[in-house]
Enzyme design. Sequence first.
Site, short mmCIF file in Angstrom:
data_model
loop_
_atom_site.label_atom_id
_atom_site.label_comp_id
_atom_site.label_asym_id
_atom_site.label_seq_id
_atom_site.Cartn_x
_atom_site.Cartn_y
_atom_site.Cartn_z
N TYR A 1 0.90 -1.16 -0.08
CA TYR A 1 0.04 0.05 -0.15
C TYR A 1 0.92 1.31 0.05
O TYR A 1 1.51 1.60 1.10
CB TYR A 1 -1.03 -0.16 1.29
CG TYR A 1 -1.91 -1.02 1.36
CD1 TYR A 1 -2.20 -1.99 0.19
CD2 TYR A 1 -2.44 -1.57 2.50
CE1 TYR A 1 -3.02 -2.98 0.05
CE2 TYR A 1 -3.31 -2.50 2.50
CZ TYR A 1 -3.75 -3.18 1.51
OH TYR A 1 -4.61 -4.16 1.43
N HIS B 1 -0.70 -12.30 1.31
CA HIS B 1 -1.52 -11.26 0.53
C HIS B 1 -2.18 -11.81 -0.43
O HIS B 1 -3.46 -11.69 -0.84
CB HIS B 1 -0.80 -10.06 0.22
CG HIS B 1 -1.72 -8.89 0.07
ND1 HIS B 1 -1.10 -7.51 -0.09
CD2 HIS B 1 -2.85 -8.43 0.06
CE1 HIS B 1 -2.08 -6.68 -0.12
NE2 HIS B 1 -3.31 -7.53 -0.32
N SER C 1 -13.29 -4.67 1.88
CA SER C 1 -14.30 -4.12 0.94
C SER C 1 -15.81 -4.64 1.37
O SER C 1 -16.42 -5.00 0.58
CB SER C 1 -14.13 -4.44 -0.34
OG SER C 1 -12.72 -3.77 -0.81
N PRO C 2 -15.99 -4.61 2.64
CA PRO C 2 -17.45 -4.96 2.97
C PRO C 2 -18.38 -4.13 2.63
O PRO C 2 -19.63 -4.20 2.51
CB PRO C 2 -17.40 -5.03 4.60
CG PRO C 2 -16.29 -3.99 4.98
CD PRO C 2 -15.37 -4.18 3.85
N LEU C 3 -17.89 -2.83 2.02
CA LEU C 3 -19.00 -1.77 1.55
C LEU C 3 -18.88 -1.79 -0.22
O LEU C 3 -19.22 -0.69 -0.76
CB LEU C 3 -18.63 -0.43 2.18
CG LEU C 3 -18.90 -0.37 3.64
CD1 LEU C 3 -18.65 1.01 4.13
CD2 LEU C 3 -20.66 -0.67 3.88
N ARG D 1 -16.34 -1.38 -2.11
CA ARG D 1 -15.45 -0.32 -2.35
C ARG D 1 -16.30 0.97 -2.64
O ARG D 1 -16.08 1.85 -3.33
CB ARG D 1 -14.64 -0.65 -3.68
CG ARG D 1 -13.93 -2.01 -3.66
CD ARG D 1 -12.97 -2.14 -4.84
NE ARG D 1 -12.24 -3.22 -4.75
CZ ARG D 1 -11.30 -3.76 -3.91
NH1 ARG D 1 -10.68 -2.91 -3.15
NH2 ARG D 1 -10.61 -4.94 -3.92
#
Length: 336
Positions: free
Chosen positions: A59, A128, A207-209, A211
């Site tokens: 990141y 990862h 990413s439970p939303l 993205r």
Amino acid sequence: MNSLPTAALGASGIQVGAQGLGCMGISDFYGPSDLTESRATLDRALELGVTLFDTADMYGAGHNEEFLSDFVRANRDRVVLATKFGIARKADDPTYRGIDNSPEYLRKAVDASLRRLGIDTIDLYYMHRRDPAVPIEESVGAMAELVAQGKVRALGLSEVTGKELHAAHAVHPIAAVQSEWSLFSRDVERSAVPTAAELGVTFVPYSPLGRGFLTGSFTAAGDLADGKDFRHMQPRYSGDNAAHNVELLAPLRAIADERGISLAQVALAWVHAQADVHGLTVVPIPGTRSRTRLADNVAAATISLTADELATLDPIADKVAGDRYADMSFTSVGRE
């Protein structure tokens, strides 16, 4: 004042707030970030009971770990720091993403992460992405050596199949599996989720939303004004797919309006509900750089959806247009 219940990371003995914070967007992928607000968001998260902070060496090509360093060291007794290895980047090619699970790469990667973070031990260390060319037993065996050396407390895997999780867990206990899981993305329920439930491995949905899609803030591809926002390359955010997927939010809006809560809270409450549905511990890590959105997200952890509401939301994933990545070969479903 803490407002979150706690949850265990597998059998590792590590307890965390039942919702974590994904830190990727502070440094990369979603356009410019206000670092002052981002730091304030980290501090506020801890006040609200968030203790699992999720980063990775790729990141911002190391920037995210460096940015988190002061915060982690200042709150070392309360912060559970998760980082990852396995996706290699090149300084001269910002678009390059290579996968390396070799023990040689791992040993270099963990030492580099420890230096950037300024700590002696990583609480939760993930692989990862999976490189099928390297036996998972070999990679996890090398990761287990890090535990024995005191560099890592617990091991995690990201985007693995149920079969791969079984093989890894036989080498060394896996505390957590991280994969995309949301109302828009449910492919992990095929094998990874039931295997995690069987083995007592905590599931950490990233990413439970969707993205940001499930917050209702996105209505068309043109909403992604910043050219560096990587969602430009994601099929679900493009053209006709985006227009189709926006219409799928109608059931969330109806529930949100009836409850007087946000769409994001409905989406996160659905993810939390999967713990009971599938019989495992679930600790989602929605990412945000805003204290306001953070508080909204944390509140979702204590919202319970009714059976009728869950049934209303259940069909959404099957109607989504477009894959979650342009290249699905490095996801678990890409190997199933």
